[in-house]
Design an enzyme around this catalytic site. Structure first.
Site, PDB file in Angstrom:
ATOM      1  N   HIS A  42       0.578  -1.168  -0.110  1.00 62.69           N
ATOM      2  CA  HIS A  42       0.080  -0.118  -0.087  1.00 62.69           C
ATOM      3  C   HIS A  42       0.704   1.379   0.099  1.00 62.69           C
ATOM      4  O   HIS A  42       0.281   2.339   0.183  1.00 62.69           O
ATOM      5  CB  HIS A  42      -0.765  -0.093   1.405  1.00 62.69           C
ATOM      6  CG  HIS A  42      -1.706  -1.022   1.392  1.00 62.69           C
ATOM      7  ND1 HIS A  42      -3.035  -0.786   0.821  1.00 62.69           N
ATOM      8  CD2 HIS A  42      -1.940  -2.359   1.899  1.00 62.69           C
ATOM      9  CE1 HIS A  42      -3.846  -1.736   0.975  1.00 62.69           C
ATOM     10  NE2 HIS A  42      -2.998  -2.920   1.506  1.00 62.69           N
ATOM     11  N   LYS A  56      -9.059  13.338   4.380  1.00 63.52           N
ATOM     12  CA  LYS A  56      -7.962  12.265   4.641  1.00 63.52           C
ATOM     13  C   LYS A  56      -6.896  12.584   5.744  1.00 63.52           C
ATOM     14  O   LYS A  56      -6.762  13.693   6.254  1.00 63.52           O
ATOM     15  CB  LYS A  56      -7.243  12.240   3.394  1.00 63.52           C
ATOM     16  CG  LYS A  56      -6.873  13.465   2.697  1.00 63.52           C
ATOM     17  CD  LYS A  56      -6.065  13.464   1.536  1.00 63.52           C
ATOM     18  CE  LYS A  56      -6.942  13.540   0.371  1.00 63.52           C
ATOM     19  NZ  LYS A  56      -7.227  12.254  -0.599  1.00 63.52           N
ATOM     20  N   ARG A  57      -6.279  11.613   5.977  1.00 69.66           N
ATOM     21  CA  ARG A  57      -5.292  11.974   6.839  1.00 69.66           C
ATOM     22  C   ARG A  57      -4.144  13.135   6.617  1.00 69.66           C
ATOM     23  O   ARG A  57      -3.837  13.314   5.286  1.00 69.66           O
ATOM     24  CB  ARG A  57      -4.074  10.576   7.013  1.00 69.66           C
ATOM     25  CG  ARG A  57      -4.999   9.614   7.999  1.00 69.66           C
ATOM     26  CD  ARG A  57      -5.179   9.987   9.404  1.00 69.66           C
ATOM     27  NE  ARG A  57      -4.157  10.013  10.182  1.00 69.66           N
ATOM     28  CZ  ARG A  57      -3.471   9.128  10.874  1.00 69.66           C
ATOM     29  NH1 ARG A  57      -4.233   8.000  11.276  1.00 69.66           N
ATOM     30  NH2 ARG A  57      -2.328   9.277  11.553  1.00 69.66           N
ATOM     31  N   LYS A  92       0.181  14.402   0.744  1.00 68.53           N
ATOM     32  CA  LYS A  92      -1.349  14.835   0.322  1.00 68.53           C
ATOM     33  C   LYS A  92      -1.491  16.332   0.096  1.00 68.53           C
ATOM     34  O   LYS A  92      -2.476  16.479  -0.370  1.00 68.53           O
ATOM     35  CB  LYS A  92      -2.242  14.007   1.332  1.00 68.53           C
ATOM     36  CG  LYS A  92      -2.133  12.707   1.460  1.00 68.53           C
ATOM     37  CD  LYS A  92      -3.007  11.893   2.816  1.00 68.53           C
ATOM     38  CE  LYS A  92      -2.737  10.592   3.065  1.00 68.53           C
ATOM     39  NZ  LYS A  92      -3.548   9.812   2.019  1.00 68.53           N
ATOM     40  N   THR A 110      -8.973   6.075  -1.966  1.00 69.62           N
ATOM     41  CA  THR A 110     -10.139   5.391  -2.104  1.00 69.62           C
ATOM     42  C   THR A 110     -11.341   6.203  -1.845  1.00 69.62           C
ATOM     43  O   THR A 110     -12.345   6.185  -2.240  1.00 69.62           O
ATOM     44  CB  THR A 110     -10.395   4.515  -1.031  1.00 69.62           C
ATOM     45  OG1 THR A 110      -9.989   4.702   0.331  1.00 69.62           O
ATOM     46  CG2 THR A 110      -9.486   2.973  -1.495  1.00 69.62           C
ATOM     47  N   LYS A 149     -14.857   7.338  -3.490  1.00 64.45           N
ATOM     48  CA  LYS A 149     -16.503   7.961  -2.813  1.00 64.45           C
ATOM     49  C   LYS A 149     -17.154   9.189  -3.163  1.00 64.45           C
ATOM     50  O   LYS A 149     -18.118   9.186  -3.651  1.00 64.45           O
ATOM     51  CB  LYS A 149     -16.191   7.796  -1.200  1.00 64.45           C
ATOM     52  CG  LYS A 149     -15.882   6.508  -0.795  1.00 64.45           C
ATOM     53  CD  LYS A 149     -15.137   6.343   0.748  1.00 64.45           C
ATOM     54  CE  LYS A 149     -14.434   5.285   1.038  1.00 64.45           C
ATOM     55  NZ  LYS A 149     -13.598   5.390   2.031  1.00 64.45           N
TER      56      LYS A 149
END
Ligand code: 26Q
Length: 793
Positions: A351, A530-531, A536, A638, A642
């Site tokens: 991952h 998200k984290r 990110k 992911t 969504k």
């Protein structure tokens, strides 16, 4: 599907209220009603659950064992109720009993036994395996405390313990009879030429089973979570001597093992307790698997015909050596045969490519905690060297460290990445030599369960979908394509708009109540959840927010497209830079939201404690999905899927599964920007890449200057000096290099949103073309490519 009538359901609820809870209806609290309803629903899962188990035994079907340190389940009541087809009946019955179904559902605490994407993926997989009829067990740890609860203190993240188990957990069945001894430490002795592990410590792993029911209750599997118990409950000698604290020591020591989930999702730390947790889960699971296999009366050499074991990242990678140990030490098999069998059973999902996240254990720690496994690993490494002659720098044990990635790779017959781009990079950059020697890498692009992430969380839209294309899309998500012809029709687009607006109105109300900020449902809801991590690039988003604020202040009369910037996510407690970014977002929110000149043109909202339940609230109300990681860093994502399903176009980079989203939805329905993974590598070769980018961008200079001058921290102007310095001089994730492209893409978003017809069509096409991202498709891929089994339905 169950043919239970509303009257039956009501009787069941009242029976549980009376006999399970011991409460009389007039005195029952919300909690009591939730328990009564949960038990009544759980009763309905038991039939399909037993039927599935029976069928698997009778047919001798192969089983999948999904080993994961994390299962980020969230709430279970509504999900189970929907899959059993009882959602509307339950709502009606509860109303008859004077109770509000929504309030009951929202009273359930989240089971937050995971950090983020990897744990939530495991939960989606459990639901999809049950839906497609794949006989499976999920194995994990029953953490007493899941991921911490996040709060803000003057904009700074604070962490509080999470206590989901303080209330009764109605979904699980405790199995005191299913318990295994897990050993640690000690030493290895030679006895009659065999290696015998003499452990120094032992604990018990006790099983807690939660049934997981699939769509329409056609199949149900088991999530088996292990709780740690002392092998010896209590030290009576010490107690009798009056040393009460010491008497309870065995208990305390054992329970520590399943006490708390590690809250880091990217930096590996090498803590002994974490290694013990990993072995605790893996050994309990493998002992259980072999016990069940033997009960089927088969010979051990046939294990791969009946058992597929999937390792969710390297966290359970000790499964390789543990299976060898069980086969050789406990069952007298030869090493060579054990290797062949173990490898045929095991699969490994990677991952992450981030070097700091790759698990490596000091051989000293490893040999101390698991001395026999250390020997076995050396033996596997030697076997691999002699069999494949890898280059000298490739191997499992290097520089006094055990590399879990290499171990998992070598012990697995298939290794997979989680998106097309990521699998490619795993081949090219992570394991090029091993893949060259014995190719085994395949791609299985992630997916999400449409039952939870569309049907359940977005009633307005799922109702519209059913009205438009009929029922049944929930388990055949490619059918969403049938929406496409309707996307041309005004009436459909209007209804689509109505569904989105209903969700936005609901969210605006929630934000007013919970964050004290007034937002207009007419504004564009721009969401990044998200984290918090540098790769990110929440920082890129907040810098653009500041640029927008600056521009609004300079020209308030321009016809601005109103925006609400919504952030959500937790930082690892020790991740200082991530926490600084949280602080900055909150500081910007304070300034922007209280500026009367700005009004509805811009709001910034950061609700604390982002979790599965909050995701279910935010994602259906989103207009725009922020997926802006530095290309090459996000394995898949992911959340991106969504948002797409729920009709929010993406603004994003060519990273992870964004690439496939773009492919499915078409470039005209996606706001693409930024450097590609290859360009990122190129750009970093210029040591002045950040400086060059900043000097070329007036908006970025203005933004950095505002922050540096304390525009968002007036009481402490120097608060963000380091942060600004990092953008200028250590911008590893290329925030500066991508800034102008991001600004331009955001301007495109404004233009598209202002054109209502165009926007609605884009949004609807995102839903219509999201079928590929059902985790049912992903699971079917694993079954065909990795596990070698077919549906038992
Ligand atoms: C490792 C060692 C010690 C302590 C903690 C950990 C640890 C825990 C969790 C390391 C990593 C994680 C979680 C990783 C994760 O969530 N990765 C995400 O997986 C998703 C599902 O495949 C992807 O969509 C995301 O791109 C990826 O970041």
């Amino acid at each position: 599907m169950t043919d239970l009538t509303a009257a039956d359901l009501k009787a069941d609820i009242l029976r549980h209220l009376t006999f399970t809870l011991g409460k009389d209806a007039p005195h029952a609290s919300l909690y009591d009603w939730r328990m009564a309803l949960s038990f009544a629903i759980r009763d309905r899962i038991v039939d399909p659950w037993f039927a599935s188990t029976r069928k698997t035994w009778e047919s001798g079907h192969k089983r999948v064992y999904y080993l994961s340190m994390e299962f980020l389940i969230g709430r279970l009541l509504e999900d189970a109720t929907i899959n059993l087809g009882l959602r509307d009946k339950a709502e009606q019955v509860m109303a008859e009993l004077g109770q509000d179904f929504r309030a009951i559902v929202e009273d359930e605490p989240d089971a937050a036994l995971g950090n983020g994407g990897l744990g939530r993926l495991a939960a989606c997989f459990m639901e999809s395996m049950a839906t497609v009829g794949c006989p499976a067990y999920g194995y994990g740890i029953r953490y007493e405390h899941g991921l911490f609860r996040q709060g803000f203190d003057q904009g700074r993240q604070i962490e509080m313990p999470e206590d989901w188990l303080t209330q009764r957990h109605p979904w699980e069945f405790e199995r005191p009879e299913a318990a295994y001894t897990i050993a640690f430490k000690g030493h290895v002795e030679k006895r009659d030429g065999r290696d015998v592990w003499v452990p120094g410590e032992t604990v018990l792993a006790e099983a807690f089973d939660t049934p997981v029911v699939g769509w329409e209750g056609r199949w149900a599997n088991t999530l088996r979570l292990w709780g740690a118990k002392p092998t010896r409950l209590f030290d009576l000698d010490r107690f009798n001597r009056g040393d009460y604290a010491a008497a309870a020591e065995p208990e305390t020591l054992a329970r520590t093992l399943s006490r708390v989930l590690y809250p880091d999702d990217t930096t590996y730390q090498g803590k002994e307790l974490r290694l013990k947790q990993e072995y605790f889960l893996t050994s309990a699971a493998l002992q259980d698997i072999l016990r069940r296999f033997k009960a089927g009366g088969h010979a051990l050499r046939d294990l791969p015909d009946h058992v597929a074991i999937q390792m969710n990242d390297t966290h359970p990678a000790i499964a390789g050596p543990e299976l060898i140990r069980l086969l050789v030490d406990e069952n007298g098999m030869e090493f060579a045969e054990a290797m062949e069998i173990a490898r045929a059973c095991l699969g490994y999902t990677n991952h992450t490519l981030l070097p700091e996240a790759l698990e490596r254990w000091a051989t000293f720690t490893f040999g101390n905690v698991l001395p026999r496994h250390m020997q076995i690993i050396e033996k596997i490494d030697a076997w691999h060297r002699e069999t494949y002659h890898p280059p000298h720098w490739v191997g499992i044990v290097k520089h006094h460290e055990v590399r879990m990635g290499e171990l998992a790779f070598i012990m697995a017959h298939k290794v997979n990445g989680v998106s097309a781009l990521h699998s490619d990079l795993v081949k090219k950059n992570l394991f090029p030599e091993l893949e060259g020697l014995h190719p085994r890498i395949v791609n299985e692009t992630n997916g999400v369960t449409p039952r939870r992430w569309l049907k359940m969380c977005n009633r307005p839209l799922s109702g519209l979908i059913t009205d438009t294309i009929g029922a049944g899309w929930e388990a055949d998500l490619d059918r969403l394509k049938e929406l496409e012809p309707h996307v041309k029709k005004k009436t459909f687009l209007k209804a689509f708009d109505g569904a989105k607006r209903a969700n936005k109105v609901a969210l605006a109300g929630w934000i007013a109540d919970h964050c004290g900020v007034t937002v207009s449902p007419d504004a564009l809801f721009d969401v990044q959840v998200k984290r918090i991590h540098e790769y990110k690039r929440q920082l890129l988003n907040i810098l653009e927010t500041i640029a927008r604020y600056h521009a609004i202040k300079a020209d308030p009369q321009k016809d601005w497209v109103p925006r609400v910037k919504i952030f959500g996510g937790k930082a690892a407690p020790g991740y200082v830079v991530a926490k600084e970014i949280i602080h900055l977002i909150n500081d910007v929110a304070t300034v922007v939201n209280s500026d009367p000149e700005v009004g509805d043109r811009l709001k910034v909202v950061y609700p604390p404690n982002y979790n599965v339940s909050l995701a279910e609230r935010l994602i259906p109300a989103a207009d725009l999905s922020e997926q802006i990681s530095t290309a090459g860093k996000e394995a898949s994502g992911t959340g991106n899927m969504k948002f797409m399903m729920n009709g929010a176009p993406t603004i994003g980079t060519l990273d992870g599964a964004n690439v496939e989203i773009l492919q499915e939805v078409g470039a005209e329905n996606f706001f693409l920007f930024g450097l590609t993974a290859e360009q990122v590598i190129e750009r970093r070769k210029n040591p002045d890449h950040a400086r060059d980018a900043i000097l070329a961008s007036q908006p970025l200079q203005d933004v950095l200057q505002m922050i540096a001058e304390g525009a968002f921290s007036p009481g402490e102007p120097g608060r963000y000096h380091q942060l600004v310095h990092r953008v200028w001089h250590h911008d590893y994730f290329l925030v500066a290099a991508d800034f102008d492209a991001y600004l331009a893409a955001q301007a495109e978003v404004d233009i598209a949103y202002a054109d209502r017809a165009r926007w609605l069509k884009m949004a609807a096409l995102n839903t219509a073309r999201s079928g590929f991202f059902s985790s049912d498709r992903t699971i079917r891929g694993y079954m065909a490519d990795i596990w070698g089994l077919e549906s038992a339905l």
